[in-house]
Design a protein around this motif. Structure first.
Motif, PDB file in Angstrom:
ATOM      1  N   GLU A 108    -105.419 119.314 -68.050  1.00  0.00           N
ATOM      2  CA  GLU A 108    -104.243 119.853 -68.762  1.00  0.00           C
ATOM      3  C   GLU A 108    -103.282 120.576 -67.857  1.00  0.00           C
ATOM      4  N   LEU A 109    -103.805 121.346 -67.152  1.00  0.00           N
ATOM      5  CA  LEU A 109    -103.237 122.121 -66.193  1.00  0.00           C
ATOM      6  C   LEU A 109    -102.597 121.368 -65.075  1.00  0.00           C
ATOM      7  N   LEU A 110    -103.280 120.360 -64.733  1.00  0.00           N
ATOM      8  CA  LEU A 110    -102.610 119.083 -63.861  1.00  0.00           C
ATOM      9  C   LEU A 110    -101.431 118.607 -64.339  1.00  0.00           C
ATOM     10  N   ILE A 111    -101.421 118.075 -65.659  1.00  0.00           N
ATOM     11  CA  ILE A 111    -100.335 117.596 -66.240  1.00  0.00           C
ATOM     12  C   ILE A 111     -99.091 118.635 -66.209  1.00  0.00           C
ATOM     13  N   GLU A 112     -99.535 119.902 -66.685  1.00  0.00           N
ATOM     14  CA  GLU A 112     -98.463 120.918 -66.702  1.00  0.00           C
ATOM     15  C   GLU A 112     -97.805 121.117 -65.493  1.00  0.00           C
ATOM     16  N   LYS A 113     -98.629 121.207 -64.255  1.00  0.00           N
ATOM     17  CA  LYS A 113     -97.988 121.480 -62.966  1.00  0.00           C
ATOM     18  C   LYS A 113     -97.150 120.293 -62.543  1.00  0.00           C
ATOM     19  N   TYR A 114     -97.837 119.186 -62.445  1.00  0.00           N
ATOM     20  CA  TYR A 114     -97.090 118.160 -61.608  1.00  0.00           C
ATOM     21  C   TYR A 114     -96.417 116.993 -62.598  1.00  0.00           C
ATOM     22  N   GLY A 115     -96.491 117.141 -64.012  1.00  0.00           N
ATOM     23  CA  GLY A 115     -95.939 116.106 -65.021  1.00  0.00           C
ATOM     24  C   GLY A 115     -94.550 115.910 -64.680  1.00  0.00           C
ATOM     25  N   ASN A 116     -93.790 116.893 -64.426  1.00  0.00           N
ATOM     26  CA  ASN A 116     -92.316 116.738 -64.443  1.00  0.00           C
ATOM     27  C   ASN A 116     -92.029 115.735 -62.996  1.00  0.00           C
ATOM     28  N   LEU A 117     -92.915 116.359 -62.053  1.00  0.00           N
ATOM     29  CA  LEU A 117     -92.622 115.768 -60.694  1.00  0.00           C
ATOM     30  C   LEU A 117     -92.903 114.373 -60.786  1.00  0.00           C
ATOM     31  N   VAL A 118     -94.304 113.812 -61.226  1.00  0.00           N
ATOM     32  CA  VAL A 118     -94.570 112.458 -61.304  1.00  0.00           C
ATOM     33  C   VAL A 118     -93.637 111.548 -61.937  1.00  0.00           C
ATOM     34  N   TRP A 119     -93.038 112.331 -63.302  1.00  0.00           N
ATOM     35  CA  TRP A 119     -92.239 111.429 -63.951  1.00  0.00           C
ATOM     36  C   TRP A 119     -91.037 111.281 -63.269  1.00  0.00           C
ATOM     37  N   SER A 120     -90.502 112.185 -62.633  1.00  0.00           N
ATOM     38  CA  SER A 120     -89.207 112.164 -62.042  1.00  0.00           C
ATOM     39  C   SER A 120     -89.138 111.155 -60.747  1.00  0.00           C
ATOM     40  N   ILE A 121     -90.448 111.276 -60.178  1.00  0.00           N
ATOM     41  CA  ILE A 121     -90.629 110.255 -59.035  1.00  0.00           C
ATOM     42  C   ILE A 121     -90.608 108.837 -59.424  1.00  0.00           C
ATOM     43  N   GLY A 122     -91.486 108.473 -60.726  1.00  0.00           N
ATOM     44  CA  GLY A 122     -91.542 107.421 -61.233  1.00  0.00           C
ATOM     45  C   GLY A 122     -90.294 106.737 -61.570  1.00  0.00           C
ATOM     46  N   LYS A 123     -89.401 107.595 -62.309  1.00  0.00           N
ATOM     47  CA  LYS A 123     -87.973 107.098 -62.639  1.00  0.00           C
ATOM     48  C   LYS A 123     -87.145 106.307 -61.427  1.00  0.00           C
ATOM     49  N   LYS A 124     -87.530 106.932 -60.171  1.00  0.00           N
ATOM     50  CA  LYS A 124     -86.772 106.536 -58.949  1.00  0.00           C
ATOM     51  C   LYS A 124     -87.150 105.085 -58.838  1.00  0.00           C
TER      52      LYS A 124
END
Lengths: 268, 208
Positions: free
Chosen positions: B39-55
């Motif tokens: 859960e901490l992993l998602i908390e810390k990197y969720g926005n980053l991974v989602w943003s990269i994915g959208k590119k």
């Protein structure tokens, strides 16, 4: 520009391409061939830099304020719990193995032992062309990274080769693989060379040439890269024959070794 | 022998520094099977991974599938993470990029408009925290800023915005060969700057 420089430039272009977009099968094969020519490079040469550059750009992009949607968060957690629910006894064993080896003193012991082992392996390969020096590392890299890796042990087709041991690993996605083998008799490259064949009956009527190699030592295990001369869509088996120097396009020689054991439907 | 002992000493100090920096490394905690670490992993990197994915990915369904795969892949690879070789954010973003690029092969990509959120102060703090936590990111940021503006734009379009070389060539009306050469040179330059700075950091640790 000297030919070697042109090849190196092409290698770097492919490595850049590989780190930013998906390579075609042709490009992947070309990259594999160039990586064998320039063993100081690995496929992930620019991966770290492109990843860090991307995060750096993201961190400075005032217009990109995307947040992971709450539903997506729930979905990821649900997938994680489903994966956990499929844990088996092996997963528990693996977990405790990981914890054991994560203790620094054990990890350092293992690292030192592996370094010593790798050093001996690299010394063994010093009789090879310098290009083959990094093969144990390259094979290990493939084993750890290929999602579609297949692996078969070698089986002898000749009474004189009963002491053969080893296996073959291959990835259709990466269009590459490695032979690991011990006990094959030495050959005189001026007279003949071993040739590896890839069976891909869906795509090719005849087995595909995977390259030639020489056995230059009596003892020890050899690791040989496989470089297909044609794109492989789905490899189902492999074979080794002894051919004229340089190999042939279609073999008439008897099979020496096959992997897997069962005879494939297409015969050489 | 003396050189080997010195190298091992440098490495020991770097590992020790990394370990103290990464005492609360989420990946280490996941590898240990600590409750709540995923859960901490998602908390810390969720926005980053989602943003990269959208590119990389246009369709919502493709993006969601890929992002889910990224986090499961990170979870499964957590025990392979070596803090002495790379920062956690590097490890995470490398896995994310590979997965998104793999998905690109299966589907066609299309550029999307960015959403502009007027209230982005919270998100800015998140981004600043990413930058501040990682000296590697600071190094790369400085290295990128040392490039010509045009080269920074090329790199941005290729590495961040996810445009192919031919798309960049059409977008900027530059010959394809020139695009390839410049991106190659810039990445080689960045890598050289990064590795030089890393070596200097290790030497500084040794002299400390």
């Amino acid at each position: 520009m000297p030919r070697e420089d042109k090849k190196q430039e092409r290698l770097l272009d492919l490595l850049v391409l590989e780190s930013t977009q998906k390579l075609s099968l042709e490009e992947q094969r070309e990259l594999n061939t160039l990586l064998d020519l320039f063993p100081e490079y690995t496929q992930d040469h620019f991966h770290e830099m492109t990843a860090l550059a991307q995060v750096s750009f993201y961190a400075q992009d005032n217009f990109n304020n995307e947040l992971l949607p709450k539903q997506m968060r729930k979905r990821i957690l649900h997938a994680y719990k489903s994966e956990l629910g499929q844990s088996t006894l092996m997963d528990y064993i693996n977990h405790y193995m990981r914890v054991f080896f994560y203790k620094p003193q054990y990890a350092w012991t293992l690292t030192i032992l592996m370094t010593i082992g790798l050093s001996f392996a690299m010394i063994e390969f010093r009789t090879y062309d310098a290009n083959f020096r990094y093969l144990p590392l390259k094979r290990a890299f493939l084993e750890n990274t290929a999602n579609d890796m297949i692996q078969f042990p070698w089986h002898s087709r000749s009474n004189s080769l009963e002491s053969i041991s080893g296996d073959i690993i291959w990835t259709d996605e990466g269009q590459k693989g490695f032979i690991k083998i011990a006990g094959l008799p030495m050959n005189d490259p001026r007279q003949n060379q071993y040739q590896v064949w890839i069976l891909d009956p869906l795509n090719h009527k005849q087995p595909v040439d995977g390259g030639v190699f020489d056995v230059t030592q009596v003892d020890g295990t050899m690791i040989i890269p496989i470089n297909p001369k044609l794109p492989i869509s789905k490899a189902v088996g492999f074979a080794i024959t002894l051919e004229q120097p340089g190999g042939v396009v279609v073999s008439n020689q008897p099979l020496l070794l096959t992997a897997p054991k069962e005879r494939p439907k297409i015969t050489i | 022998m003396a050189q080997t002992a010195k190298s091992v000493n440098i490495h020991n100090k770097r590992v020790s520094a990394m370990q103290s920096e990464d005492n609360d490394s989420i990946l280490a905690r996941i590898a240990d099977g600590e409750n709540g670490s995923f859960e901490l992993l998602i908390e810390k990197y969720g926005n980053l991974v989602w943003s990269i994915g959208k590119k990389f990915l246009y369709r919502q369904s493709d993006l969601e599938d890929a992002v889910q795969e990224v986090f499961i892949a990170i979870w499964k690879s957590a025990d392979k993470y070596d803090a002495s070789k790379a920062k956690e954010i590097t490890f995470v973003s490398m896995i994310a990029r590979r997965r998104f690029i793999d998905h690109l092969r299966k589907i066609s990509k299309h550029k999307i408009l960015e959403s502009i959120d007027d209230d982005n102060s919270g998100h800015q703090l998140y981004k600043e925290s990413l930058l501040n936590e990682s000296t590697d990111l600071q190094l790369v940021k400085n290295a990128i800023q040392s490039l010509d503006i045009d080269d920074q734009e090329l790199l941005n379009l290729s590495v961040y915005q996810g445009y192919s070389h031919s798309e960049i060539s059409k977008l900027l009306n530059i010959p394809l060969g020139t695009v390839k050469t410049r991106i190659r040179r810039n990445l080689i330059k960045l890598k050289a700057i990064f590795e030089t700075n890393e070596t200097n950091t290790i030497l500084n640790l040794n002299n400390a």
